[in-house]
Design a protein around this motif. Structure first.
Motif, mmCIF file in Angstrom:
data_model
loop_
_atom_site.group_PDB
_atom_site.id
_atom_site.type_symbol
_atom_site.label_atom_id
_atom_site.label_comp_id
_atom_site.label_asym_id
_atom_site.label_seq_id
_atom_site.Cartn_x
_atom_site.Cartn_y
_atom_site.Cartn_z
ATOM 1 N N LYS A 14 -5.720 -13.597 38.618
ATOM 2 C CA LYS A 14 -6.417 -12.348 38.891
ATOM 3 C C LYS A 14 -5.414 -11.242 39.201
ATOM 4 C CE LYS A 14 -10.636 -14.514 40.627
ATOM 5 N NZ LYS A 14 -11.570 -14.630 41.773
ATOM 6 N N GLU A 15 -5.721 -10.051 38.728
ATOM 7 C CA GLU A 15 -4.813 -8.923 38.926
ATOM 8 C C GLU A 15 -4.740 -8.509 40.390
ATOM 9 O OE1 GLU A 15 -4.181 -4.324 37.314
ATOM 10 O OE2 GLU A 15 -5.752 -5.617 36.470
ATOM 11 N N GLN A 16 -5.871 -8.559 41.117
ATOM 12 C CA GLN A 16 -5.907 -8.201 42.535
ATOM 13 C C GLN A 16 -6.042 -9.460 43.374
ATOM 14 O OE1 GLN A 16 -5.375 -5.205 43.531
ATOM 15 N NE2 GLN A 16 -5.518 -4.141 41.544
ATOM 16 N N GLU A 17 -5.127 -9.598 44.364
ATOM 17 C CA GLU A 17 -5.210 -10.753 45.257
ATOM 18 C C GLU A 17 -6.372 -10.633 46.231
ATOM 19 O OE1 GLU A 17 -1.304 -12.941 46.334
ATOM 20 O OE2 GLU A 17 -0.860 -10.796 46.482
ATOM 21 N N PRO A 28 -9.502 -8.369 46.254
ATOM 22 C CA PRO A 28 -10.328 -7.364 45.594
ATOM 23 C C PRO A 28 -11.173 -6.533 46.552
ATOM 24 C CG PRO A 28 -10.963 -9.602 44.950
ATOM 25 C CD PRO A 28 -9.752 -9.719 45.788
ATOM 26 N N ASP A 29 -11.647 -7.146 47.701
ATOM 27 C CA ASP A 29 -12.489 -6.406 48.642
ATOM 28 C C ASP A 29 -11.722 -5.242 49.269
ATOM 29 O OD1 ASP A 29 -14.498 -8.142 48.085
ATOM 30 O OD2 ASP A 29 -14.129 -9.441 49.811
ATOM 31 N N THR A 65 -9.112 -3.670 48.017
ATOM 32 C CA THR A 65 -8.843 -2.668 46.977
ATOM 33 C C THR A 65 -10.058 -1.796 46.726
ATOM 34 O OG1 THR A 65 -7.306 -4.201 45.906
ATOM 35 C CG2 THR A 65 -8.083 -2.339 44.605
ATOM 36 N N ALA A 66 -11.244 -2.409 46.697
ATOM 37 C CA ALA A 66 -12.470 -1.655 46.481
ATOM 38 C C ALA A 66 -12.728 -0.697 47.630
ATOM 39 C CB ALA A 66 -13.648 -2.619 46.307
#
Length: 293
Positions: free
Chosen positions: A162-165, A167-168, A170-171
């Motif tokens: 996955k590109e983001q380790e 994701p929460d 980053t969002a």
């Protein structure tokens, strides 16, 4: 035994003849002609096109309207013209009497002058000449590069990473940035001039006739086949270096359409000379035509 020996000498001589014919020491006119014709055909440049306005538009140049009327006479387009009056400031000169005699004085006045709105459309005959983009065949060098090469990346192990380790997180950061941007007041510069507005607009009944016609102006530029060219001859071949040469190439109009005759002044059999066409000799390819970009 002598028979086989003689045959081998003949084959050797033939091979020598072929290799010597494609050497950096000599570029024949026939080879130059063949090379330039092949390259121009590959990149679709043996046909030339001219642009024509199709639709409803203002055209106050009598020479241009004359060409459109000629195209209509050849049933390439249909043509109609409408004259309307437009108020303009006109510079004039008058003679005035002075203490030392008469003199000229310039002044401005409002006058109604004629302007012309043209309606054109393509006929069935004209539609057959419309430019159609053709795919350019890749050169041998381009084919070797495999420019259309595609990879199925999903079959490799790294595709599952996955590109983001987190994701929460980053969002959340993205939402905060968008909120801050929305809270900031908008700043903009008032444009000094506006371009033409798009769409249909109703004018008041007492609007000038010119404004009403200008509001309905709508047209597009269409490219129509003008001429098809043939490579007639290569001449004055000149070696400019150990592996370079130039030549003059004589082109001839093989097919002049009414568009080519009227807009470009080209007729079947007319010739055009292109000087300084460059050729380069490569050890792996022999002589090649080098088109200027």
């Amino acid at each position: 035994m002598k028979k086989y020996f003689l045959l081998s000498i003949i084959l050797l001589a033939a091979g020598c003849f072929v290799s010597c014919g494609d050497s950096p020491d000599s570029l024949s006119p026939s080879t130059a002609k063949k090379l330039i014709k092949k390259e121009l055909k590959r990149i679709n440049q043996l046909d030339s096109y001219s642009k024509v306005q199709i639709g409803y538009f203002e055209c106050n140049d009598n020479d241009i309207r004359y060409k459109y009327r000629q195209l209509a006479a050849n049933e390439i387009i249909t043509y109609q013209v409408k004259k309307v009056m437009k108020q303009e400031r006109v510079k004039k000169t008058r003679i005035k009497k002075g203490y030392w005699g008469n003199y000229k004085e310039n002044y401005w006045t409002n006058e109604f002058v004629p302007v012309y709105f043209v309606t054109t459309s393509l006929t069935e005959k004209g539609k057959k000449l419309v430019y159609e983009e053709k795919e350019i065949e890749p050169s041998e060098d381009e084919k070797e590069l495999r420019l259309d090469f595609e990879v199925d990346k999903s079959k490799f192990p790294e595709a599952s990473v996955k590109e983001q380790e987190f994701p929460d997180e980053t969002a959340s950061q993205t939402e905060n940035a968008e909120k801050e941007e929305a809270d900031e007041p908008e700043e903009y510069d008032e444009p000094e001039d506006y371009g033409e507005l798009e769409g249909d607009y109703e004018y008041v009944k007492d609007a000038p006739e010119y404004d009403k016609e200008k509001a309905n102006e709508k047209y597009e530029e269409v490219s129509l086949l003008a001429n098809s060219w043939g490579v007639e001859k290569a001449r004055n071949v000149l070696k400019t270096g150990d592996f370079t040469a130039t030549a003059e190439i004589l082109f001839e109009v093989e097919k002049a359409t009414p568009v080519g005759r009227i807009l470009d002044g080209r007729y079947n059999g007319q010739r055009v000379l292109m000087k300084g066409q460059r050729f380069v000799f490569y050890q792996d390819k022999g002589w090649t035509f080098e088109k200027d970009e």
